[in-house]
Design a protein around this motif. Structure first.
Motif, short mmCIF file in Angstrom:
data_model
loop_
_atom_site.label_atom_id
_atom_site.label_comp_id
_atom_site.label_asym_id
_atom_site.label_seq_id
_atom_site.Cartn_x
_atom_site.Cartn_y
_atom_site.Cartn_z
N ALA A 140 0.49 -1.25 0.12
CA ALA A 140 -0.68 0.57 0.17
C ALA A 140 0.82 1.26 0.29
CB ALA A 140 -1.07 -0.11 1.20
N GLY A 141 1.97 1.48 0.90
CA GLY A 141 2.91 2.31 1.12
C GLY A 141 3.05 2.36 -0.52
N ALA A 142 3.74 1.26 -1.29
CA ALA A 142 5.17 2.11 -2.54
C ALA A 142 4.37 2.35 -3.38
CB ALA A 142 5.26 0.17 -3.01
N VAL A 143 2.23 1.90 -3.57
CA VAL A 143 1.49 2.37 -4.05
C VAL A 143 1.19 3.71 -4.00
CG1 VAL A 143 -0.93 2.69 -4.94
CG2 VAL A 143 0.66 0.36 -4.89
N GLY A 144 1.00 4.51 -2.98
CA GLY A 144 0.87 5.56 -2.70
C GLY A 144 2.27 6.58 -2.96
N MET A 145 3.18 6.09 -2.69
CA MET A 145 4.45 6.30 -3.41
C MET A 145 4.49 6.58 -4.41
SD MET A 145 6.85 8.12 -2.61
CE MET A 145 6.99 8.10 -0.22
N ALA A 146 3.98 5.60 -5.49
CA ALA A 146 4.01 6.03 -6.88
C ALA A 146 3.23 6.63 -7.69
CB ALA A 146 3.60 4.56 -7.50
N LEU A 147 2.15 6.67 -6.90
CA LEU A 147 1.12 8.09 -7.53
C LEU A 147 1.27 9.18 -6.79
CD1 LEU A 147 -2.81 6.73 -5.89
CD2 LEU A 147 -1.52 6.76 -8.44
N VAL A 148 2.70 10.00 -5.86
CA VAL A 148 2.57 10.77 -5.34
C VAL A 148 3.98 11.37 -7.27
CG1 VAL A 148 4.54 11.73 -4.06
CG2 VAL A 148 2.21 10.61 -3.45
N LEU A 149 4.66 9.67 -7.05
CA LEU A 149 5.65 10.43 -8.50
C LEU A 149 5.16 10.62 -9.79
CD1 LEU A 149 8.16 7.74 -7.33
CD2 LEU A 149 8.29 10.07 -6.88
N ILE A 150 3.77 10.04 -9.80
CA ILE A 150 3.06 10.35 -11.35
C ILE A 150 2.47 11.75 -11.36
CG2 ILE A 150 0.89 9.63 -12.56
CD1 ILE A 150 1.98 6.43 -11.60
N PHE A 151 1.93 11.96 -9.93
CA PHE A 151 1.97 13.68 -9.80
C PHE A 151 2.69 14.61 -9.86
CE2 PHE A 151 1.09 17.08 -6.97
CZ PHE A 151 -0.33 17.66 -7.50
N CYS A 152 3.41 14.29 -9.58
CA CYS A 152 4.88 15.43 -9.52
C CYS A 152 5.33 15.39 -11.28
CB CYS A 152 6.06 14.42 -8.60
SG CYS A 152 5.64 14.35 -6.81
N PHE A 153 5.28 14.27 -11.65
CA PHE A 153 5.97 14.78 -13.03
C PHE A 153 5.12 15.07 -13.37
CE2 PHE A 153 8.85 11.33 -11.73
CZ PHE A 153 10.04 12.02 -12.49
N ILE A 154 3.61 14.88 -13.60
CA ILE A 154 2.35 15.58 -14.20
C ILE A 154 2.20 17.59 -14.14
CG2 ILE A 154 -0.29 15.90 -14.66
CD1 ILE A 154 -0.32 12.77 -14.45
N TYR A 155 2.55 17.68 -12.89
CA TYR A 155 2.45 19.16 -12.55
C TYR A 155 3.20 19.70 -12.18
CZ TYR A 155 0.04 23.38 -9.58
OH TYR A 155 0.43 24.36 -9.62
#
Length: 584
Positions: free
Chosen positions: A391-406
């Motif tokens: 769950a922590g890895a999935v959450g971190m992956a979503l944060v990374l995707i958001f960082c690149f998009i924004y």
């Protein structure tokens, strides 16, 4: 320009040198994983059953809670280890601690009798009939008794302080059989001797012995002397009970020295403080500093004044916990003021810290017996831990995707900052586990995740200030510096509030909540270091490149992303290019 570029480079290099040093220590100690808490790795659970010290009456809830608090302090002395100390059934205390060996935890919490100070009348070497169980605050018996002095004494911590010094090597009891050599070189068999007379029955409750104000002048009877000659270690608690106003036959923790002690001259209740440390000035050895209340200070001055006039070993007083002598320092002069220092002999760092721990946490309002000692397995199990990590890895992956998009190209700064924060936090947890017993539990992991998220928030604050500065007409390079001067104040205030909350929670909380607070405070400090020593220098270096400094569309610093129609300075560059084209 080169010097300006070199400054952030030096900052980044210095940071990575520090991080490399942390991992170098891990490699040197061969410690690569953090200690895990009780909910992740299991540990030891001890159940203590309480009774009043006089042996009768019910146990009050106030006394039980006071005892629980003291035992919690004892266990916390092992380190920030996610320990859990609770009451149950009105007369029991249950102690659970992770990453602690069974015997080690028993040593810390199993010895729960009253702490007493007694005058030494006699001491002799002896051979234990069986290996004694180590006691709380275990220290090896010194070959030379430590000395006790007032804090103003210039010889407070010198092993060769003036005054007689007791030695643990004395003659064996006269009743011991001996063997002599015969003409053929073989030892002659020992002559049979009559079995020793059984010891006289001794009181098991106070009230019929020597008054406290007369205890220092106690003298043994003929029966006491005879019983002491036949006494061997370890002590039989039924035959030789520990009663405050009666003499005591006791052993040191190694079971190699036996003591004939007078009645209690000072109770552990009179002790207010105890700490271990190195002496100052010419006194470089380890020592234990004691503090007593006003009543104890008066008693201590009277007792040490009498002991100082006696010869060894009667110039010593014994510190007794649960009928075991944990230390027996000698006295060379009367000590006034309620402040004393135990030093000299073979006191080292470990023995000084153990003795200070016994003195601080040895006194309990109740007596306890160990009802059970059990090894417990992890309460969560491997599947739950694995699910949490996923769950922590999935959450971190979503944060990374958001960082690149924004943030586009600047998302690299966020990811790199999080990576550095994670690496530093991991190293700190591993080293703290080895140094102070810090144990990582799920609550601690939650604290780390919250604080690492603060690292991302710090960048958000910084980026927002850069946008404001560009909106006011500053160039990107200028906005990076002026925006940082304004953003850092907000970052420090936010981290300061987070750290203060963690500190208050750590002081007031217990158990797993305390571990959460400790981890939150630790990672908040690391966030400040990462933002100041990594994030800001990295951004400074990036905007000096053509890709970020000119506001490339994928850099995250383009005009549209920064909320302006055109980057300041871009029109001037475009006009210059047009003029140059016209001239050609």
């Amino acid at each position: 320009m080169a010097s300006k570029v070199g400054h952030p480079l030096r900052t980044l290099v210095a940071l990575f040198i520090v991080i490399a040093a942390l991992y170098g220590v891990m490699a040197a100690t061969r410690t690569w994983t953090p200690r895990l808490g009780l909910d992740l790795s299991g540990g030891t659970t001890i159940t203590l059953t309480a009774r009043n010290t006089n042996g009768s009456g019910s146990v009050s809830a106030t006394s039980l809670e006071q005892a629980r608090t003291i035992i919690q302090q004892r266990v916390d002395g092992l380190g920030v280890g996610e320990s859990d100390v609770t009451t149950a059934g009105g007369n029991q205390i249950i102690v659970s601690a992770p990453n602690v060996q069974r015997d080690e935890l028993v040593e810390q919490v199993g010895q729960t009798a009253e702490l007493r100070f007694r005058a030494v009348y006699d001491m002799q070497s002896t051979t234990p009939t069986s290996q004694p169980t180590p006691q709380a605050g275990s220290t090896s018996s010194p070959t030379t008794a430590p000395t006790t002095s007032g804090t103003s004494s210039p010889t407070a911590s010198s092993p060769t302080a003036s005054g007689p010094t007791a030695s643990n090597s004395t003659a064996s009891p006269s009743s011991s059989p001996t063997a002599t050599a015969t003409g053929n070189g073989r030892p002659a068999p020992a002559l049979p001797t009559e079995p020793p007379a059984p010891p006289s029955p001794r009181p098991t409750a106070p009230g019929k012995g020597t008054a406290p104000d007369k205890a220092i002048n106690w003298q043994p009877t003929d029966q006491d002397t005879s019983d002491f000659a036949n006494f061997t270690c370890p002590r039989d608690t039924d035959t030789y009970p520990d009663v405050s106003d009666q003499p005591l036959f006791a052993c040191d923790e190694a079971g190699t020295t036996k003591y004939l002690l007078g009645p209690t001259v000072i109770s552990g209740n009179e002790l207010t403080s105890a700490s271990a440390g190195l002496g100052q000035g010419n006194s470089l050895g380890w020592q234990v500093d004691l503090g007593l209340n006003s009543k104890g200070a008066t008693q201590f001055q009277n007792v040490t004044g009498v002991l100082a006039s006696r010869t060894s070993p009667q110039n010593q007083f014994a510190i007794v916990l649960d009928g075991t002598v944990v230390s027996a320092p000698s006295v060379s002069s009367a000590i006034a003021g309620g402040q004393a220092t135990i030093s000299g002999g073979d006191i080292d760092q470990q023995s000084a810290q153990n003795l200070a721990n016994v003195l601080k946490y040895g006194q309990l309002p109740l007596a306890f017996e160990i009802s059970s000692v059990d090894s417990v397995s992890a309460t969560l199990g491997g599947e739950q831990l694995q699910a949490g990590l996923i769950a922590g890895a999935v959450g971190m992956a979503l944060v990374l995707i958001f960082c690149f998009i924004y943030y586009r190209g600047l998302g690299l700064v966020v990811i790199a900052s999080l990576a550095v924060a994670f690496g530093t936090t991991y190293a700190a947890m591993v080293l703290l586990g080895a140094a102070v017993g810090f144990a990582l539990s799920l609550a601690g992991i939650a604290g780390a995740i919250v604080a690492i998220g603060v690292t991302a928030d710090s960048f958000v604050i910084y980026f927002a200030r850069i946008r404001d500065e560009v909106g006011e007409g500053r160039t990107i390079r200028t906005a990076v510096e002026t925006g940082w001067r304004r953003a850092r104040q907000t970052i420090l205030v936010a981290d300061g509030v987070s750290f203060l909350s963690a500190l208050i929670l750590f002081i007031l909380a217990i158990g797993s909540v305390r571990g959460f607070a400790f981890t939150l405070g630790l990672t908040t400090i690391i966030d400040i270091l990462v933002v100041f020593l990594f994030t800001k220098p990295l951004v400074t270096l990036l905007v000096r490149t053509k890709f970020f400094g000119t506001g490339h569309k994928l850099s995250g610093l383009d005009a549209e992303h920064l909320g302006v129609q055109a980057l300041p300075g871009s029109r001037r560059r475009a006009r210059s290019a047009t003029t140059a084209g016209g001239d050609v």
